[in-house]
Design an enzyme around this catalytic site. Structure first.
Site, PDB file in Angstrom:
ATOM      1  N   ASP A  64      28.405 -57.230 -59.586  1.00 58.09           N
ATOM      2  CA  ASP A  64      28.397 -56.702 -58.164  1.00 58.09           C
ATOM      3  C   ASP A  64      29.668 -56.968 -57.359  1.00 58.09           C
ATOM      4  OD1 ASP A  64      26.662 -54.759 -58.038  1.00 58.09           O
ATOM      5  OD2 ASP A  64      24.954 -56.247 -57.415  1.00 58.09           O
TER       6      ASP A  64
ATOM      7  N   GLU B 267      21.306 -54.102 -55.522  1.00 56.07           N
ATOM      8  CA  GLU B 267      20.999 -54.917 -54.468  1.00 56.07           C
ATOM      9  C   GLU B 267      21.948 -54.758 -53.358  1.00 56.07           C
ATOM     10  OE1 GLU B 267      22.290 -57.880 -57.369  1.00 56.07           O
ATOM     11  OE2 GLU B 267      20.826 -55.898 -57.378  1.00 56.07           O
TER      12      GLU B 267
ATOM     13  N   ASN C  81      24.206 -59.593 -63.496  1.00 57.57           N
ATOM     14  CA  ASN C  81      24.155 -58.810 -62.276  1.00 57.57           C
ATOM     15  C   ASN C  81      24.864 -59.156 -60.933  1.00 57.57           C
ATOM     16  OD1 ASN C  81      22.894 -55.932 -61.614  1.00 57.57           O
ATOM     17  ND2 ASN C  81      21.637 -57.143 -60.356  1.00 57.57           N
TER      18      ASN C  81
ATOM     19  N   ASP D  31      35.916 -24.682 -29.082  1.00 59.43           N
ATOM     20  CA  ASP D  31      36.245 -23.907 -28.029  1.00 59.43           C
ATOM     21  C   ASP D  31      37.705 -23.825 -28.019  1.00 59.43           C
ATOM     22  OD1 ASP D  31      35.905 -22.815 -25.298  1.00 59.43           O
ATOM     23  OD2 ASP D  31      35.974 -24.585 -24.453  1.00 59.43           O
TER      24      ASP D  31
ATOM     25  N   ASP E  16      28.753 -28.050 -23.025  1.00 61.09           N
ATOM     26  CA  ASP E  16      28.749 -27.948 -24.672  1.00 61.09           C
ATOM     27  C   ASP E  16      27.837 -29.018 -25.196  1.00 61.09           C
ATOM     28  OD1 ASP E  16      31.222 -26.284 -25.104  1.00 61.09           O
ATOM     29  OD2 ASP E  16      32.651 -27.864 -24.454  1.00 61.09           O
TER      30      ASP E  16
ATOM     31  N   ASP F 219      34.065 -30.321 -25.051  1.00 60.60           N
ATOM     32  CA  ASP F 219      34.313 -31.432 -23.916  1.00 60.60           C
ATOM     33  C   ASP F 219      33.723 -31.185 -22.554  1.00 60.60           C
ATOM     34  OD1 ASP F 219      36.026 -29.426 -23.134  1.00 60.60           O
ATOM     35  OD2 ASP F 219      38.016 -30.627 -23.231  1.00 60.60           O
TER      36      ASP F 219
END
Length: 877
Positions: A704, A303, A700, A345, A611, A607
């Site tokens: 966690d 969760e 749980n 490029d 492009d 740039d």
């Protein structure tokens, strides 16, 4: 169904925003004076005070807004799992089980609060980074040209447009010259639309409104001024976005999360049905059985995954920012780590990007001062975007003096040339000066200047010029042609005047390779990423640069050959080609899509205006902070520092982010699946529930907490060396095999407890709660690395967080108030020691099994050759 695995902004109102014409009428049919009066503006724009007032009235559509903390907290309860907890607490209240109701609700509130705090902090961090690369617009305020964020443009503003500009709102043109705007986002038309000033009929459809520009479109060439009439939700683009509730295309990682969520939900449903059926057969209380089944479903789910993903992405974005990379789309970080092909490029990436004028020569290759003078006049007087070549021409040059500019024919990517019309001295005829790519300029020339004479440019001379051009390219020079023509007096000049030109000569430009670029390309190859050069420069120049930086100069495809190649053939050729030269913007995009079609995750670094299509098409679009607006807007990442070294660091960060997210998934699914399977099995033979619902939820929740430290955990070097993709089969394999192993150890625990505890439910549950929590904490350190756990040092937050939670879990039964509330009782020292030994034994056996679950990492390719690469599945459909 998988909304709990995502975090989204709260849904806006479904009411469709009114169009601007509802307020103004058909504004495209008005003359400029009428329209300015209706908008309350003029040719000199708005005052600063009036603009601020209008901005408060019409907030923009695209401002990056961060949800308030209460909204973020409330959004946590959109998760089906959290809603199940709330319903379970409500059911307990109806049954007058106040303690259970309070415990379940407290756990739901705490887990939601924890996720909301971290998600809110992450959202603020990402928003701050994105504001650093916001698109800007040039507007007239109080009669002066200023630059403001595009989101601050309001109706009544006069905006200045030039090649590369993104249009910040819907507007009507007041001035334009050779203005072409790409409107594919609105009209689907591939070719740029040519704009004019004449009003069009009121009944004209959007594509026919040639006197209008629209938000979300981009200027391809030319210049203009537009009076903005609509911004934000009132624009055509805003109305479409509102109607469709536009969201970013699903990334490969998001798709993997969705499939993972669907898998977990199927497993949850099967387990819940099985447990309810077993408890019904044993005639156990239906209310307790329902709460137990709900707790099982919640216990299986990760969760905190939305919070973990948000935190890891925010950590990654912040770390990348410290290295000079601003993350515009955080969800693309995982794509950066999965990238295996990077197209770049030439200028500013493989080369220094500092253009130097080596020589200005006539058609025979002799130095010619007049050629340099004409080129400088062209560069100084043009009104479009100034490029590095223009800057090099003008560096140290005297101003144009008394030269009068009469007109301009702007650059575009079809002609690949730019012309200005000037009058050098009073009384002289207009002179057109053209500068641009050699093929484009030569196509418009019919004569050739040789000294003081002018001769016809016949086929033989064209062939000689072509050979000289190729020879210069082979030496690494970029070559531009300069031509001129004397014109007659006329009010305006256009492209038709670029004919019958006289070729004056050539500019020889040199851009040396970036120092250390060959080592950087080897570093990319070591990361499993192949570099490809895509450039509009000539084949000869591209080959020269490729050879200088270590790319294969023999694997080259030119734009002409590319244009004659079918898509199916390009799918085969593109992965085997190192250099693409003389390509246009459409061909760049086509190359990207061919590489994707052949199964690669493709990045593109660019740039320029040309492009933008490739940046949008690529799985990972990378630009720089000095790029054209349209390029920055299309990119996922914006580099504040130029150079591929920064990209290498970004790739490593993307892989680190992806790895830490997968660690959480592996840890939680394997541990939770094993524990839930054990409880489902235990219900078949135990006369009591193996754990109470509140004990499952507490277990749980505690397990966690330390996993939040995985967001900043270290990552194995072996993982960093290769691209990685979502592999749901491996997730299933880890979850099932380690889950079954965990269940076997749990069955051993049950046997020990039944023998020692003699059927005492409280002691049984307490002992198994501790053993279950310890195994979930220990498996973190086993699964967080592919190496033996004792050879890999975890992050301090992860290590000490786990130690603290382990101590807390063992100590809870010895706190009377907590023990009574959760149904615990203190354990005898021998029994507690037995639980610790069983947990450690599980960790050691899991370490052995891990070697089978984690396949050895693939050996990175030794060169840029893609023939040796495994073929992954495409990221984008």
């Amino acid at each position: 169904m998988s909304s709990w695995l995502r975090w989204r902004a709260l849904a806006p109102s479904t009411e469709r925003p009114p169009p601007a014409e509802a307020r103004l009428g058909p504004y495209w049919s008005f003359d400029s004076a009428t329209l300015q009066a209706r908008v309350g503006s003029g040719p000199h724009g708005l005052s600063a005070d009036e603009a601020q007032r209008r901005l408060r009235e019409r907030p923009p559509l695209h401002v990056a807004q961060v949800r308030s903390f209460p909204a973020t907290f409330a959004a946590q309860f959109r998760s089906p799992l959290q809603l199940i907890l709330v319903l379970g607490a409500a059911a307990a209240l109806l049954g007058a089980d106040w303690i259970n109701a309070a415990i379940v609700m407290a756990i739901a509130l705490l887990s939601s609060l924890l996720g909301a705090i971290d998600e809110h902090k992450a959202s603020h961090a990402v928003a701050r980074l994105q504001r650093r690369v916001a698109v800007r617009a040039a507007v007239l305020r109080d009669g002066a040209v200023i630059e403001i964020p595009a989101d601050a443009v309001v109706p009544g503003d006069v905006v200045l447009l030039s090649a590369g500009s993104l249009v910040p709102g819907d507007g009507v043109l007041l001035e334009c010259q050779d203005l072409f705007v790409g409107e594919a986002a609105l009209t689907g038309e591939t070719f740029a639309a040519e704009k004019s000033l004449a009003p069009v009929p009121a009944a004209s459809a959007l594509p026919a409104r040639r006197n209008c520009v629209f938000a979300g479109t981009s200027v391809r060439s030319g210049v203009g001024r537009a009076l903005i009439v609509a911004t934000g939700a009132e624009t055509e683009f805003g109305r479409i976005a509102h109607t469709l509730q536009l969201r970013a295309p699903e990334t490969d990682f998001e798709r993997g999360l969705r499939h993972f969520g669907q898998l977990l939900i199927r497993v949850m449903i099967l387990l819940m049905l099985a447990v309810l059926a077993i408890n019904a057969l044993h005639h156990r209380p239906s209310f307790d059985s329902l709460l137990f089944a709900i707790a099982l479903a919640v216990g299986l789910s990760p969760e905190l995954l939305p919070a973990i993903v948000a935190i890891t992405l925010a950590h990654g974005a912040r770390r990348m920012a410290t290295r000079g990379v601003i993350v515009r789309h955080p969800n693309a970080i995982e794509n950066l780590g999965a990238m295996d092909v990077l197209c770049v490029d030439k200028t500013g990436t493989l080369t220094r990007g500092v253009v130097m004028i080596d020589a200005a020569v006539d058609a025979e290759g002799h130095d010619d001062e007049r050629v340099l003078q004409l080129a400088r006049l062209n560069a100084a007087l043009q009104a479009g975007l100034r490029n590095p070549i223009d800057e090099a021409l003008l560096a140290g040059a005297p101003p144009p003096g008394d030269v009068l500019k009469l007109d301009e024919i702007p650059y575009d990517f079809v002609r690949k040339r730019l012309s200005v019309v000037i009058r050098e001295r009073p009384g002289e005829a207009p002179l057109l000066i053209t500068k641009g790519a050699v093929p484009g300029v030569l196509a418009a020339c019919t004569q050739l200047a040789l000294g003081a004479a002018t001769v016809a440019l016949d086929a033989a001379r064209r062939e000689a010029l072509q050979q000289r051009f190729e020879a210069w390219g082979a030496q690494g020079f970029r070559v531009l042609a300069v031509a001129q023509r004397t014109l007659a007096e006329q009010p305006r000049y256009g492209r038709e005047d670029e004919s019958a030109l006289v070729l004056r000569g050539f500019l020889l430009l040199f851009d040396p390779p970036e120092p250390g670029i060959d080592a950087t390309l080897r570093r990319l190859a070591g990361l499993g990423v192949s570099a490809k050069l895509i450039t509009g420069d000539s084949l000869a120049v591209a080959r020269h640069v490729a050879q200088a930086v270590g790319l294969d100069p023999e694997r080259v495809i030119g734009g002409a050959e590319l244009g004659q190649t079918r898509d199916e053939a390009l799918w085969q050729l593109a992965p085997r080609t190192s250099v693409f030269a003389e390509v246009d913007p459409g061909q760049k995009e086509r190359i990207i899509r061919a590489l994707q079609r052949s199964g690669h995750v493709v990045g593109f670094l660019g740039d320029g205006i040309n492009d933008a299509p490739a940046l949008y098409a690529a799985d990972v679009g990378i630009s720089v902070d000095t790029a054209a607006d349209v390029a920055r807007e299309a990119a996922d990442f914006v580099m504040l520092e130029h150079g591929l070294d920064v990209v290498c660091e970004g790739i490593e960060e993307g892989r680190r982010t992806f790895a830490n997210t997968l660690k959480y998934i592996f840890v939680t699914t394997s541990a939770n699946f094993g524990n839930m399977l054990s409880m489902a099995v235990a219900t078949t033979f135990l006369p009591f529930l193996p754990l109470l619902a509140k004990q499952i939820l507490l277990n749980n929740f505690l397990s966690d907490i330390p996993t939040m430290g995985l967001a900043g955990d270290r990552v194995d070097d072996s993982w960093q060396r290769t691209p990685h993709r979502w592999d749901l089969r491996q997730v299933k394999r880890v979850m099932v095999r380690l889950g079954v192993l965990s269940t076997l150890f749990d069955l051993l625990t049950f046997a020990v407890l039944l023998g020692i505890a003699h059927g005492d439910p409280e002691q049984f549950r307490t002992a198994w709660f501790i053993e279950s929590l310890l195994t979930e904490l220990l498996i973190i350190f086993v699964l967080r690395t592919r190496a033996p756990f004792y050879r890999s040092r975890p992050a301090p937050a992860l290590l000490w967080g786990s130690v603290a939670i382990a101590a807390l879990g063992i100590g809870l039964p010895y706190v009377p108030l907590i023990a009574r509330g959760f149904g615990f009782e203190p354990l005898p020292p021998a029994l507690l020691a037995t639980m610790v030994v069983i947990s450690l034994s599980f960790a050691l056996v899991s370490e052995r099994l891990k070697r089978v679950l984690y396949e050895p990492p693939a050996t990175p390719p030794p060169s840029h050759d893609l023939d040796q690469w495994p073929t992954p599945t495409p990221v984008k459909s």
